[in-house]
Design an enzyme around this catalytic site. Sequence first.
Site: not given
Length: 119
Positions: A21, A53, A73, A98
Site C-alpha cells: 500500500e 470550497y 482514521e 478506501k
Amino acid sequence: MDRVALRGLKARGHHGVFPEEREEGQTFVVDLVLGLDTRPAAADDDLAKTVHYGIVAEEVVAVVQGEPVNLIETLAERIAHVCLRHDGVQEVEVCVHKPNAPITVPFDDVTVTITRSRV
C-alpha cells in the site's frame, strides 16, 4: 448551522499498514460536510464571508497526497484539522473511502466517518 458539502474528492495516496500500500499507493475518496453560518455571505453576496470550497478541496487533496499514515482514521483526523482552520467553519464531518482496501472477500467500499468541531 448551515452545511456546505463536497462529495467525491479523489486523490492518490500511499496510506496503509502493508508495504505494498505504501509503495504502490491507491485512490482515496473524501466526502466533507462543513458546518458554518452562511447568512453573512448570503446577505452581502460575498465569498470572503463564507468558506471557499475550492481552496478546501485543494487542501484536502494535498493531505491525501501527503505524508503517509497507517490508518484512514488518522487521515480523516488530519483532514478535519485542515478544514477547521478556516475561520467560518465550526464543524466538519469527514468520510474517507478506501475502495481498494486489501480485503480478501468481495466488498464495495471501506469508510471511516468522523465529526469534529471547534468546541
